[in-house]
Design a protein around this motif. Structure first.
Motif, PDB file in Angstrom:
ATOM      1  N   ALA A  22      61.095  33.031  54.057  1.00 18.63           N
ATOM      2  CA  ALA A  22      59.828  32.667  55.362  1.00 18.63           C
ATOM      3  C   ALA A  22      59.892  34.020  56.046  1.00 18.63           C
ATOM      4  O   ALA A  22      58.853  34.177  56.691  1.00 18.63           O
ATOM      5  N   GLY A  23      60.737  35.024  55.889  1.00 13.42           N
ATOM      6  CA  GLY A  23      60.597  36.337  56.613  1.00 13.42           C
ATOM      7  C   GLY A  23      61.477  36.195  57.967  1.00 13.42           C
ATOM      8  O   GLY A  23      60.806  36.710  58.923  1.00 13.42           O
ATOM      9  N   ARG A  24      62.393  35.590  57.985  1.00 14.08           N
ATOM     10  CA  ARG A  24      63.196  35.533  59.422  1.00 14.08           C
ATOM     11  C   ARG A  24      63.569  37.107  59.794  1.00 14.08           C
ATOM     12  O   ARG A  24      64.003  37.827  58.856  1.00 14.08           O
ATOM     13  N   GLU A  25      63.572  37.453  60.891  1.00 19.33           N
ATOM     14  CA  GLU A  25      63.879  38.809  61.379  1.00 19.33           C
ATOM     15  C   GLU A  25      65.357  39.277  61.274  1.00 19.33           C
ATOM     16  O   GLU A  25      65.601  40.275  60.960  1.00 19.33           O
ATOM     17  N   TYR A  26      66.023  38.116  61.549  1.00 16.75           N
ATOM     18  CA  TYR A  26      67.667  38.352  61.565  1.00 16.75           C
ATOM     19  C   TYR A  26      68.315  38.552  60.270  1.00 16.75           C
ATOM     20  O   TYR A  26      69.272  38.750  59.967  1.00 16.75           O
TER      21      TYR A  26
ATOM     22  N   ASN B  56      54.377  39.902  56.700  1.00 17.89           N
ATOM     23  CA  ASN B  56      54.735  39.135  58.146  1.00 17.89           C
ATOM     24  C   ASN B  56      55.210  37.827  57.718  1.00 17.89           C
ATOM     25  O   ASN B  56      54.366  37.157  56.663  1.00 17.89           O
ATOM     26  N   PRO B  57      55.783  37.064  58.601  1.00 14.85           N
ATOM     27  CA  PRO B  57      55.896  35.463  58.266  1.00 14.85           C
ATOM     28  C   PRO B  57      54.713  34.904  58.445  1.00 14.85           C
ATOM     29  O   PRO B  57      54.533  34.107  57.433  1.00 14.85           O
ATOM     30  N   GLU B  58      53.790  35.318  59.252  1.00 15.77           N
ATOM     31  CA  GLU B  58      52.241  34.774  59.330  1.00 15.77           C
ATOM     32  C   GLU B  58      51.355  34.859  58.215  1.00 15.77           C
ATOM     33  O   GLU B  58      50.788  34.105  57.565  1.00 15.77           O
TER      34      GLU B  58
ATOM     35  N   ALA C 107      52.910  32.580  55.371  1.00 11.33           N
ATOM     36  CA  ALA C 107      52.190  31.283  55.561  1.00 11.33           C
ATOM     37  C   ALA C 107      50.772  31.288  55.043  1.00 11.33           C
ATOM     38  O   ALA C 107      50.215  30.427  54.262  1.00 11.33           O
TER      39      ALA C 107
END
Lengths: 455, 251
Positions: free
Chosen positions: B48-52, B71-73, B76
């Motif tokens: 999903a692309g979480r930054e951490y 990017n996460p968006e 999506a």
């Protein structure tokens, strides 16, 4: 430079200004008013404009702000302009009775003071002093505490005009009254004006105050609004502040509430250079309700300071304070909320909440709750938070395809909405909702053909 | 559709995923199982692309594109949906406003006209009956004050609205009663088509009574240590995870 010296100087400069303009300021041949003015200037000289050491003005260096050469205009100056050319109100669709105040003076568009069919009197305070002296002086300067508050004293000494509203017993004035304070000048100017709103027993009214600057000059405004809400009255006052980056605005609201009355104030600070809002409420009868709410949005070098003082003098009263702020870039914010519960004021319920979001590392917020409680059977609470936008919520929204900017806006808007949702008039609430959204999106700069181009 | 190749992921400089290889084709349902701490949620977060989550090695290809570059968006908008293990409460943002914004962002991405408020409400009404979500929930702020079960149902409701190509459900079944479990399963089954795929991350087998996976993978200490058909899930249910961990240690 020695600070004390400088302070003495700023106070002294106002005292000298008063002396120099004595003939104009005391010209009305109105001994009642003149004696109040003289007392006010004496009290100003004694109390002095607060400096950095003042606890009350710790975060807003009011002495420095007022220590500037400004022009003062003590009689209405004719400025030729067509109001529609330069100003279109941001709240046009609601059914209001609009009153314009230009640089502190009631703008004559016909009658200076009108008595409506339902007995409501509305118009220029200066005119009301002549036409309804008994009504005015029963309340004028009774609540503003100019003997202890130097900023109120400063206004009392100099303010010439403003808006007068009188709502007689049991009259429910349906139509909202919109007061638009306009600043427009060819030179930097200090403006002091004064409003007096009187609600008799069982009366109801809604007032919307909009503060706007229309020219790029530097303005310093020091305004006082006195509200008297008699038994069982209900009063809503919404203030929308939208002045440019070079403006300094000090507002002082003094609200006197009698038994069973309800007063709700919403202060929406959209834009301004330096804003300091003082609200002082006296709950002077049982079963009063006071709601003091505020929303402030600031960025760049803007500075917004709200100071609330709720005085619970009698039992069984409720007060709610809710102030929320969003600060970006180098903005500075401050909130001081004081709840004072007197020994008599049993069964008081007093709540206070101040939540703030900082969008940048450089923005700064100071929040200071002050509770002084001398009764033992009360419910009081306070809470202050300073935080960032919820990163988890941001990711959640982005994971649904909403881009980061839009996600941030939705969160900020949601944060702000808690205050807006308390605005009682649906039409006004919707308009302010839109204004806040525009402001958050950075689309409010084109307001009123303003040349400032704040953003 | 999705090709994960030797994916290595760190969280706070600690290696959590130690080389994941997984291929998911359109039309397939994959279940990822494993004991706590094996890296299941980390895998979902990486997708999903979480930054951490920091990817240190390997690649993820999604529909022929580099997923790690998005990017996460954008992920999506490209059709990836993550059902959260712990859906976030967002006070003040209404479900209607949230989902309408999401749908319209998606439509904009596909060069379609934005839905009007009325059109959106109609769509929402349709999907609501599919998921069996309470009407009152959609009137409230996103997840605010929702029970655990309601939050999970709300995830499925959002999935039904967004119609993703690849749905990743991160322990959506945890803490659900049988009725809620059926709703979740129903949502996944309705989404199933030859063009879509699902990755079901779960600790227990019981969700798989309702969603029949084509493949089951066991994740253990950051690696997929065993893959098989649906019968693998049953075996895990019967024997627990120990026999696999013992097998690994024996090797």
């Amino acid at each position: 430079m020695n600070i004390e010296y400088k302070l003495a100087d700023v106070t002294e400069s106002f005292v000298s200004l008063f002396e120099a303009n004595r003939n104009i300021l005391l010209a009305e041949n109105n001994e009642h008013l003149n004696s109040i003015r003289r007392e006010a200037v004496t009290s100003l000289a004694k109390l002095k404009i607060p400096g950095k050491k003042s606890e009350n003005y710790k975060y807003t260096a009011i002495g420095d702000l007022l220590f500037e050469e400004m022009n003062h205009v003590f009689s209405p100056k004719k400025i030729e302009f067509n109001i529609e050319d330069i100003f279109s109100c941001d709240i046009p669709e609601i059914d209001t009775q609009a009153i314009l105040v230009l640089n502190g003076f009631f703008l004559n568009q016909g009658e200076e003071i009108t008595k409506l069919e339902n007995g409501v009197i509305i118009g220029s305070l200066r005119a009301a002093m002549k036409s309804y002296p008994d009504l005015v002086y029963k309340h004028f300067a009774q609540y503003s505490d100019y003997k202890n508050d130097p900023i109120a004293a400063l206004n009392t000494a100099f303010a010439q005009d403003g808006v007068f509203l009188y709502v007689p017993k049991n009259v429910k004035h349906e139509k909202s009254i919109q007061i638009i304070h306009l600043l427009l000048s060819e030179e930097d100017q200090m403006v002091q004006h004064r409003n007096l709103f009187i609600l008799e027993e069982g009366a109801e009214a809604n007032v919307v105050i909009c503060d706007h600057s229309l020219s790029i000059q530097k303005f310093i405004t020091n305004s006082v609004t006195e509200v008297f809400a008699d038994k069982n009255s209900n009063f809503n006052i919404t203030r929308v502040q939208n002045e440019h980056d070079k403006s300094v605005q000090i507002t002082n609201s003094f609200i006197q509430q009698e038994q069973d009355s309800t007063v709700t104030s919403n202060t929406i600070s959209l834009h301004g250079g330096v804003i300091r809002n003082n609200i002082k409420v006296n709950l002077n009868g049982e079963n009063c309700e006071n709601n003091s709410l505020g929303l402030f949005l600031a960025d760049k070098e803007q500075h917004i300071d709200n100071s609330i003082y709720i005085n619970h003098l009698k039992p069984n009263c409720t007060s709610n304070q809710l102030y929320k702020g969003i600060l970006d870039e180098n903005a500075r914010g401050a909130f001081a909320g004081r709840i004072h519960v007197w020994p008599d004021a049993q069964k008081t319920m007093a709540y206070q909440k101040n939540n703030n979001i900082l969008l940048s590392d450089d923005a700064k917020m100071n929040s200071k709750p002050q509770l002084e409680i001398y009764a033992d059977d009360v419910k009081c609470s306070h809470g202050a938070t300073v935080g960032q936008l919820d990163e988890e919520a941001l990711f959640y929204m982005r994971s649904r395809g909403i881009n980061e900017r839009e996600s941030r806006l939705l969160l900020m808007y949601a944060f702000a909405h808690e205050v807006i949702s308390e605005i009682k008039l649906p039409a006004l609430r919707e308009r302010i909702d839109e204004l806040v959204e525009k402001r958050l999106r950075g689309e409010l700069s084109r307001c009123n053909n303003c040349k400032m181009n704040c953003r | 559709m999705l090709k994960i190749n030797n994916l290595k992921v760190n969280i706070n400089d600690k290696q959590i995923l130690k080389g994941i290889n997984l291929e998911v084709k359109a039309g397939e349902v994959h279940a990822i199982m494993g004991p706590n701490g094996s890296g299941k949620s980390t895998l979902a977060s990486a997708l999903a692309g979480r930054e951490y989550v920091s990817v240190t090695d390997g690649s993820i290809e999604y529909l022929g594109k580099d997923l790690l570059d998005m990017n996460p968006e954008v992920r999506a908008l490209e059709g990836i949906f993550l059902g959260f293990q712990y859906p976030v409460e967002i006070p003040g943002v209404s479900m209607v406003n949230f989902m309408r914004t999401a749908i319209n962002e998606q439509r904009k991405y596909k060069n379609l006209e934005a839905l009007s408020a009325a059109e959106f409400l109609k769509l929402m009404h349709e999907k609501k009956s599919v998921v069996g979500i309470d009407s009152n929930l959609t009137k409230r702020s996103v997840n605010e004050g929702f029970s655990g079960g309601e939050k999970k149902k709300n995830e499925i409701f959002q999935m039904a609205l967004l119609e993703p190509r690849l749905a990743i459900l991160d322990e959506t079944d945890s803490g659900l009663d049988i009725d809620a479990l059926r709703i979740v399963a129903n949502g996944v089954n309705l989404l199933k088509s030859p063009e879509t795929a699902s990755i079901i991350i779960t600790h227990y087998q019981r969700l798989l009574d309702y969603i029949v996976p084509d493949f089951v993978h066991v994740l253990y200490k950051g690696r997929i240590v065993k893959s098989g058909g649906k019968e693998l899930a049953l075996e895990l249910e019967e024997k627990g995870y120990e026999w696999i961990t013992e097998e690994i240690t024996a090797e």
